[in-house]
Write an enzyme that holds these catalytic residues in place. Structure first.
Site, short mmCIF file in Angstrom:
data_model
loop_
_atom_site.label_atom_id
_atom_site.label_comp_id
_atom_site.label_asym_id
_atom_site.label_seq_id
_atom_site.Cartn_x
_atom_site.Cartn_y
_atom_site.Cartn_z
N ASP A 223 0.83 -1.20 0.00
CA ASP A 223 0.00 0.00 0.00
C ASP A 223 0.87 1.27 0.00
OD1 ASP A 223 -2.84 0.94 0.47
OD2 ASP A 223 -1.92 1.85 2.23
N GLU A 292 1.65 -0.58 -5.03
CA GLU A 292 0.61 0.41 -5.31
C GLU A 292 1.32 1.76 -5.29
OE1 GLU A 292 -3.27 2.81 -3.83
OE2 GLU A 292 -1.56 2.41 -2.55
C1 GLC Z 1 -4.23 2.96 -0.62
C2 GLC Z 1 -5.45 2.11 -0.50
C3 GLC Z 1 -6.58 2.98 -0.08
C4 GLC Z 1 -6.25 3.59 1.27
C5 GLC Z 1 -4.93 4.34 1.22
C6 GLC Z 1 -4.41 4.62 2.59
O1 GLC Z 1 -4.35 3.88 -1.64
O2 GLC Z 1 -5.69 1.44 -1.69
O3 GLC Z 1 -7.78 2.27 0.00
O4 GLC Z 1 -7.26 4.46 1.65
O5 GLC Z 1 -3.93 3.59 0.58
O6 GLC Z 1 -3.96 3.45 3.20
#
Ligand code: GLC
Length: 568
Positions: A223, A292
């Site tokens: 994440d 991500e």
């Molecule tokens: C990422 C996740 C999202 C979350 C954010 C903070 O983007 O996919 O859902 O709110 O991180 O952890």
């Protein structure tokens, strides 16, 4: 108009078919709270997922990624973790995750779990200790506590804003009752950012990785992978921060936040992933990490997938290209060019739990627009057009070499819930932006499984943490299974054909075509995606394997359609 091959341009060469699984895998994102609820509390859970793993086997995916199921106050639907080594009671127990892993592996499915290293929950033991300790203490040094600016420290330490709207700093009250230091949170106030220059933080997360690797997970979705390290001195920044999913910002004019900001894509993050790679490589099997990272340009993103770092990075530039042939062709070219320099596969994606579902996005009057949620009073997508384009876009993705991620429900053609009552919204973006952003709840509505069951079979008693639209009756799994041309059966066939023709390990050669048509070959398969208003004639001898258009009969490809055809 015809899509007859003439001059060709190869932009990607075939890959070894027997490479590690993650190079070619189709990975299905399970959002635990909305997949299947076994105990009737209206929130999906691990036993619910385990009981429905057959669905993923039937569909034909290779792996699943589970969004967070760890102990959490759920201020951001579990992306606020209070204990990284245990399961939240709302989702089950450690025994339940062991059972899920065991059954998935017996069924031949790999399991990727989410790791949230940028921040913890404010209810994590470390943060409780940091609050209670004094400024300058080792407890505070795991987070980014700073004195405020202004005569009495009454102003935040810098001008950063939270991805969810509002300031990125919150001031605490010290143990003696006086207003004290501020802590940084790029997200909600309940998600304090960790300080990754602190060796304790690094050691802790390497240990968390081992905890889950020892339990048998096949990988991690990391994440906010571009956010862990901040620029030295936390300098003010004049840029505009877009929302976390890169969606259109409230005020319109932002650049992608990964490019130049002091909070994202700092060179120091790569050292962290090199260390993690050595941890993963010390385990048997091909364990993998996917970043991500909302980073542009794609050359910067490719740095996350160098041979000694992560294995995959979501291609959000592709997701953001909308239904625009020139933009899509360009992003496909640039993705291969960037990733081929580091030998990494591309990782295509159209939907996830942070973005408006593509069946709705692509039905907007401007299909390149990416609102952060859609609600009553906003432009409502053209559902029929959106689904038509979504099916075409999905067949395009599944024909591209590399790996692909699917988001639960897209195999049913599910639209966004575009009329959720605002009072039911739970995404912190909604409240933190003062309602200006509708937020991400509309793509997180529980799945419809059966037409004639309470909550369409999501839960045993009809409970559902967000209401499902009545119109979802026609989208249920049981309504679509066995019905030729249904979105579910189209995905199933596509996944089977993708395997049969080894498309994931294939090459990509563009063929000349009208600017509003994407035409390429992957091996012996011709892929045609029509995005303009004109139909296209397939070349003589091409035999249609699959079409996203339910009424496809001959060799004419209607507008907003993808066809795969076998060339002689
Ligand atoms: C990422 C996740 C999202 C979350 C954010 C903070 O983007 O996919 O859902 O709110 O991180 O952890």
């Amino acid at each position: 108009m015809t899509a007859t091959p003439a001059r060709e341009r190869t932009v990607h060469q075939a890959d070894a078919v027997d490479g590690p699984w993650w190079r070619h895998a189709v990975i299905y994102q399970v959002y635990p709270r909305s997949f299947a609820d076994s105990d009737g509390d209206g929130i999906g859970d691990l036993p619910g997922i385990t009981a429905r793993l057959d669905h993923l086997v039937d569909l034909g995916v290779d792996a699943l990624w589970l969004s967070p199921f760890y102990v959490s106050p759920q201020a951001d639907a579990g992306y606020d973790v209070a204990d990284y080594r245990d399961v939240d009671p709302v989702f089950g127990t450690l025994d339940d995750i062991d059972a899920l892993l065991d059954k998935a592996h017996r069924l031949g499915l790999r399991v990727v779990v989410d790791l949230v290293p940028n921040h913890t929950s404010d209810e994590h033991l470390w943060f409780a200790a940091a609050r209670a300790a004094a400024p300058g203490s080792p407890e505070r040094a795991r987070y980014l506590f700073r004195d405020g600016r202004g005569r009495h420290g009454e102003l935040p330490p810098n001008n950063w804003t939270s991805m969810f709207g509002g300031p990125a700093w919150t001031r605490i009250t010290e143990a003696d009752g006086r207003p004290g230091q501020w802590y940084l949170h790029l997200f909600d106030t309940k998600q304090p950012d960790l300080d990754w220059s602190n060796p304790q933080v690094r050691t802790e997360f390497e240990d968390v990785l081992r905890f889950w690797l020892d339990r048998g997970v096949d990988g991690f979705r990391v994440d906010v992978a571009h956010g862990l390290v901040k620029a030295d001195g936390l300098p003010d920044w004049a840029g505009v921060v877009t929302m976390i999913d890169g969606s259109d910002p409230v005020d319109g004019g932002a650049a992608p936040h990964g490019r130049t900001s002091p909070m994202f894509d700092q060179d120091g993050v790569h050292e962290v992933y090199r260390a993690w790679r050595t941890v993963l490589d010390s385990y048997p099997g091909d364990r993998a990490m996917v970043a991500e990272a909302w980073v542009e340009p794609l050359e910067r993103l490719a740095r996350y997938v160098r041979p000694d770092e992560m294995h995959q990075a979501f291609n959000f530039s592709f997701l953001s290209a909308g239904w625009d042939p020139a933009a899509l062709r360009s992003v496909i070219d640039r993705s291969f060019a960037a990733n081929d320099t580091v030998g990494a596969p591309t990782t295509w994606v159209l939907s996830n739990h942070d973005v408006v579902r593509h069946a709705s996005r692509l039905g907007l009057s401007d299909p390149t627009r990416r609102p952060n949620g859609i609600g009553d009073g906003d432009e409502q997508p053209d559902a029929e057009l959106g689904l038509r384009r979504a099916r075409a876009a999905s067949l395009l993705v599944l024909a591209l070499p590399g790996s692909a991620y699917l988001y639960q429900g897209e195999e049913l053609g599910l639209p966004e819930h575009t009329a959720l009552p605002d009072e039911l919204r739970q995404d912190p973006t909604y409240t933190r932006s003062g309602g200006a952003e509708r937020g991400r709840d509309g793509c997180r509505v529980p799945l419809p499984w059966q037409q004639d069951a309470p909550a369409f079979g999501f839960s045993p008693n009809g409970a559902s943490w967000l209401p499902q639209p009545a119109g979802w009756r026609e989208f249920t799994v049981d309504a679509q299974r066995g019905r030729p041309g249904s979105t579910y059966e189209t995905y199933r066939s596509a996944l089977r054909l993708r395997r049969q023709h080894q498309l994931a390990a294939g090459d990509l050669t563009w063929l000349p075509s009208d600017p509003e048509v994407l035409t390429f070959t992957n091996g012996r398969v011709l892929v045609v995606t029509t995005m303009g208003s004109a139909a296209v004639q397939l070349p003589p001898g091409a035999r249609v394997l699959i079409s996203s258009d339910t009424s496809q009969t001959g060799d004419v490809v209607a507008p907003d359609t993808t066809v795969w055809a076998l060339l002689d």
